[in-house]
Design a protein around this motif. Sequence first.
Motif, PDB file in Angstrom:
ATOM      1  N   GLU A   1       9.857  32.277  10.049  1.00  0.00           N
ATOM      2  CA  GLU A   1       9.165  31.479  11.065  1.00  0.00           C
ATOM      3  C   GLU A   1       7.650  31.520  10.878  1.00  0.00           C
ATOM      4  OE1 GLU A   1      10.807  32.716  14.820  1.00  0.00           O
ATOM      5  OE2 GLU A   1      12.634  31.548  14.486  1.00  0.00           O
TER       6      GLU A   1
ATOM      7  N   ALA B   1       6.131  31.686   7.974  1.00  0.00           N
ATOM      8  CA  ALA B   1       5.839  30.766   6.864  1.00  0.00           C
ATOM      9  C   ALA B   1       5.922  29.316   7.337  1.00  0.00           C
ATOM     10  CB  ALA B   1       6.803  31.013   5.713  1.00  0.00           C
ATOM     11  N   ARG B   2       6.916  29.022   8.150  1.00  0.00           N
ATOM     12  CA  ARG B   2       7.083  27.636   8.601  1.00  0.00           C
ATOM     13  C   ARG B   2       5.959  27.228   9.542  1.00  0.00           C
ATOM     14  NH1 ARG B   2      12.613  25.536  10.191  1.00  0.00           N
ATOM     15  NH2 ARG B   2      11.446  23.632   9.826  1.00  0.00           N
ATOM     16  N   SER B   3       5.528  28.172  10.406  1.00  0.00           N
ATOM     17  CA  SER B   3       4.432  27.818  11.310  1.00  0.00           C
ATOM     18  C   SER B   3       3.150  27.598  10.516  1.00  0.00           C
ATOM     19  CB  SER B   3       4.222  28.922  12.349  1.00  0.00           C
ATOM     20  OG  SER B   3       3.634  30.054  11.759  1.00  0.00           O
ATOM     21  N   LEU B   4       3.074  28.187   9.305  1.00  0.00           N
ATOM     22  CA  LEU B   4       1.879  27.994   8.476  1.00  0.00           C
ATOM     23  C   LEU B   4       1.954  26.699   7.671  1.00  0.00           C
ATOM     24  CD1 LEU B   4       1.493  31.695   7.278  1.00  0.00           C
ATOM     25  CD2 LEU B   4      -0.031  30.486   8.838  1.00  0.00           C
ATOM     26  N   GLY B   5       3.002  25.939   7.888  1.00  0.00           N
ATOM     27  CA  GLY B   5       3.077  24.613   7.278  1.00  0.00           C
ATOM     28  C   GLY B   5       4.047  24.489   6.123  1.00  0.00           C
ATOM     29  N   ALA B   6       4.779  25.577   5.799  1.00  0.00           N
ATOM     30  CA  ALA B   6       5.711  25.503   4.669  1.00  0.00           C
ATOM     31  C   ALA B   6       7.041  24.922   5.137  1.00  0.00           C
ATOM     32  CB  ALA B   6       5.932  26.891   4.078  1.00  0.00           C
ATOM     33  N   SER B   7       7.586  24.009   4.341  1.00  0.00           N
ATOM     34  CA  SER B   7       8.901  23.453   4.679  1.00  0.00           C
ATOM     35  C   SER B   7       9.942  24.551   4.478  1.00  0.00           C
ATOM     36  CB  SER B   7       9.220  22.280   3.760  1.00  0.00           C
ATOM     37  OG  SER B   7       9.242  22.744   2.425  1.00  0.00           O
ATOM     38  N   TRP B   8      11.186  24.315   4.936  1.00  0.00           N
ATOM     39  CA  TRP B   8      12.193  25.359   4.785  1.00  0.00           C
ATOM     40  C   TRP B   8      12.479  25.687   3.317  1.00  0.00           C
ATOM     41  CZ3 TRP B   8      16.846  26.337   2.575  1.00  0.00           C
ATOM     42  CH2 TRP B   8      17.438  27.544   2.946  1.00  0.00           C
TER      43      TRP B   8
ATOM     44  N   ARG C   1      10.592  25.411   0.727  1.00  0.00           N
ATOM     45  CA  ARG C   1       9.436  26.097   0.165  1.00  0.00           C
ATOM     46  C   ARG C   1       9.360  27.538   0.690  1.00  0.00           C
ATOM     47  NH1 ARG C   1       3.796  23.347  -1.399  1.00  0.00           N
ATOM     48  NH2 ARG C   1       3.051  25.127  -2.598  1.00  0.00           N
TER      49      ARG C   1
ATOM     50  N   THR D   1       9.440  30.454  -1.961  1.00  0.00           N
ATOM     51  CA  THR D   1       8.176  31.149  -2.247  1.00  0.00           C
ATOM     52  C   THR D   1       7.971  32.406  -1.405  1.00  0.00           C
ATOM     53  OG1 THR D   1       6.934  29.814  -0.658  1.00  0.00           O
ATOM     54  CG2 THR D   1       7.001  29.016  -2.926  1.00  0.00           C
TER      55      THR D   1
ATOM     56  N   PHE E   1      10.355  26.230  17.263  1.00  0.00           N
ATOM     57  CA  PHE E   1      11.560  26.866  16.717  1.00  0.00           C
ATOM     58  C   PHE E   1      12.767  26.669  17.621  1.00  0.00           C
ATOM     59  CE2 PHE E   1       8.175  29.371  14.646  1.00  0.00           C
ATOM     60  CZ  PHE E   1       8.447  28.941  13.361  1.00  0.00           C
TER      61      PHE E   1
ATOM     62  N   PRO F   1       8.347  22.752  13.390  1.00  0.00           N
ATOM     63  CA  PRO F   1       7.265  23.747  13.478  1.00  0.00           C
ATOM     64  C   PRO F   1       6.209  23.612  12.386  1.00  0.00           C
ATOM     65  CG  PRO F   1       9.384  24.809  13.018  1.00  0.00           C
ATOM     66  CD  PRO F   1       9.671  23.397  13.368  1.00  0.00           C
ATOM     67  N   GLU F   2       6.648  23.237  11.164  1.00  0.00           N
ATOM     68  CA  GLU F   2       5.669  23.180  10.067  1.00  0.00           C
ATOM     69  C   GLU F   2       4.655  22.046  10.244  1.00  0.00           C
ATOM     70  OE1 GLU F   2       8.947  23.059   9.727  1.00  0.00           O
ATOM     71  OE2 GLU F   2       9.632  21.730   8.110  1.00  0.00           O
TER      72      GLU F   2
ATOM     73  N   VAL G   1       0.577  25.505  14.413  1.00  0.00           N
ATOM     74  CA  VAL G   1       0.441  26.609  15.364  1.00  0.00           C
ATOM     75  C   VAL G   1       0.315  27.926  14.596  1.00  0.00           C
ATOM     76  CG1 VAL G   1       1.708  25.546  17.261  1.00  0.00           C
ATOM     77  CG2 VAL G   1       2.960  26.866  15.566  1.00  0.00           C
TER      78      VAL G   1
ATOM     79  N   PHE H   1       3.930  38.729   4.309  1.00  0.00           N
ATOM     80  CA  PHE H   1       4.676  38.423   3.083  1.00  0.00           C
ATOM     81  C   PHE H   1       4.349  39.518   2.063  1.00  0.00           C
ATOM     82  CE2 PHE H   1       3.528  33.871   4.482  1.00  0.00           C
ATOM     83  CZ  PHE H   1       4.509  33.901   5.454  1.00  0.00           C
TER      84      PHE H   1
ATOM     85  N   PHE I   1      -2.169  31.459   2.430  1.00  0.00           N
ATOM     86  CA  PHE I   1      -0.890  30.737   2.355  1.00  0.00           C
ATOM     87  C   PHE I   1      -0.902  29.459   3.201  1.00  0.00           C
ATOM     88  CE2 PHE I   1       3.488  29.848   3.666  1.00  0.00           C
ATOM     89  CZ  PHE I   1       4.162  29.923   2.457  1.00  0.00           C
TER      90      PHE I   1
ATOM     91  N   MET J   1      -0.711  25.461   2.094  1.00  0.00           N
ATOM     92  CA  MET J   1       0.312  24.507   2.541  1.00  0.00           C
ATOM     93  C   MET J   1      -0.340  23.244   3.115  1.00  0.00           C
ATOM     94  SD  MET J   1       3.160  25.886   1.826  1.00  0.00           S
ATOM     95  CE  MET J   1       2.553  26.940   0.529  1.00  0.00           C
TER      96      MET J   1
ATOM     97  N   ILE K   1      -5.305  28.784   9.467  1.00  0.00           N
ATOM     98  CA  ILE K   1      -4.922  27.356   9.451  1.00  0.00           C
ATOM     99  C   ILE K   1      -5.670  26.586  10.549  1.00  0.00           C
ATOM    100  CG2 ILE K   1      -2.635  27.678   8.430  1.00  0.00           C
ATOM    101  CD1 ILE K   1      -1.471  27.430  11.280  1.00  0.00           C
TER     102      ILE K   1
END
Lengths: 277, 340
Positions: free
Chosen positions: A177, A179-186, A188, A192, B52, B72-73, B77, B87, B98, B102, B150
């Motif tokens: 979550e 990573a996804r909130s940072l803009g990465a698609s699922w 990706r 990554t 989410f 969400p992406e 946020v 990570f 990161f 993106m 971000i």
Amino acid sequence: MGSRFESGSLSARYGRQFVTLVLAATLVFLALPVVLTFVSSFAGEWVGALPSGFVTLENWNDVIVGTGVGADASVGSSLAYSAGLALAGVLINLIVGVPIAYAVARYEFWGRDWVNVFAILPLAPGIILGIAFLRTYPDLSTSGIALVIGYSLLKAPYMVMAVQSSFQSMDLQQIEESARSLGASWPRTFLTVIVPNAKAGIIAGSIISWTLAAAEFNFSYIVYSRGTPPLSIFLFNNITNASFLNAAAAVSVFFLLIALVTISLQIVGNRGAVRRL
Amino acid sequence: MSDVKLQNVTKRFDSTLAVDDVSLEIGDGEVLGIVGPSGCGKTTSLRLVAGFETATDGSILYDGEDVTHVPPENRNVGLVFQSYALFNNMTVLGNVTFGPKMQGVGKAERRERAQELLDLLDIGELADRDPQTLSGGQQRRVGLARALAIEPRILLLDEPMTGLDAKLKQTLRQELGDLLDELGVTTLYVTHDQEQAMSMCDRIAVMNEGVVEQVGTPSEVYESPENEFVANFVGTSNLLQGTIRDGRVDFGFTELDAEGLPERDDATIAVRPDDFTVGEGPITAEVQNLFYLGEKVQALATLDDGTELTLELDRHRDSVSVGDALALDIDATHLHVIRQ
């Protein structure tokens, strides 16, 4: 209560030595056959308790060049063939096993427990799976495809278990979550962040399933019909038709290969533990 | 930065109603805290804002734009979890760059931005470190830097201080408070720790069983709790029954002037432990138990009619033992009538 652990008690005085002794005895017991086999592969003869007539490369020469009594092919071609088949099996396990391990570790879904059971239980022994394969796909037995599929099926549990334990040791949902909130698609995020974070498990799973697949005998014996024999068949032929010393050299080649693969994968794993920018 | 609105948001998981018709507004640059016990719906509310979870009913707006069904992406946020969720396959700098990567920010610019943030958080020298080798406090800062990198429309903090030792918590609380003030980022801060929320947030929403019980500034919520749940959850309250008439309140065991309180026959009145004056007064209570809390001492005392009171004692001035009879008075200026 405390008196049991005082310095005068038996366990405090001899406990450590006892455990060390048991550990050492177990290690020697397990390692002795490997060491003895390796050493005897350089012996001229083995009559009596210990091999003698050191040092000769005759056995290795027979095996590597393929002039041994029991071998109608060189160990090189069998080894390369099995290594390739096992590698293909590992690749299938990576493509199928990693997502299964991820799904089971990450999500609650209907039938999750069953997926887990099917993935981590080696349902059929090699011999049974081999017979079933022969009956169902008789044409496949002449190619390596059946061997690849069989190896991947039989060794999938080791891959799934190793990767699953890696996934379970991290906070999978929150990492995903983040990573996804940072803009990465699922996809990706998965490729990554999630997969690289489970690298230790993936490497361990690959080593285990590759080595077991490369040496799988039962399934190979049932399914293999002609052409270059897989390594296990090659070794079997050596053991049954040639001298033990010849077979010892053939087995030693496999020991060396496992050591080589394990060490190199560990080096790769350690070197790339953290991606530098 | 944005202002964020939850409009009549409901979230149902099968038969469980996690969030029940919640409406909240977080102003541009405001820090709103959601506090409540476990399972009250605060984390679900945060996950709805992050994207989410999708609301069963109602809508979520960023700057008036409906984002209820935006993944969400694509919401921009910043999320900081209790577990850091760093990570570990990347360095600290890798973690912080990161998000900008993106977003398509160039390498030089994202590195510069990340380094600035790390410097701002006093961890600039850790840029090339492996996150696993950092202390809990340092990891928390990296998590925060990563979320801020971000330039989020809203920063979501999910129990960000839970699990840290008291001293570090205090330091981080101050640092985080200063940082949020300095950056002016719209923030939703979810915690079960009402002290954290009161010290960090401009306003607090108290949630219970999926419903927002009260929204207000920390002092409004503490001084004027709207119902029994809020009075008990935020701080400690003695909820006493009394009759308010002709400018006086009659508790049965004592009577006080109560100007400004609404006249009522069966009022529930919240009296905070520190609203009692210990040592003199018309009320007598017997000490049943003492709790030494470091900076203060809390006493559990009972009145003759069996009413239990929680009192706050001055650990230097009040020399009290269990079984002592205490003379008490109530500071009537802070009495608050709970809505029925």
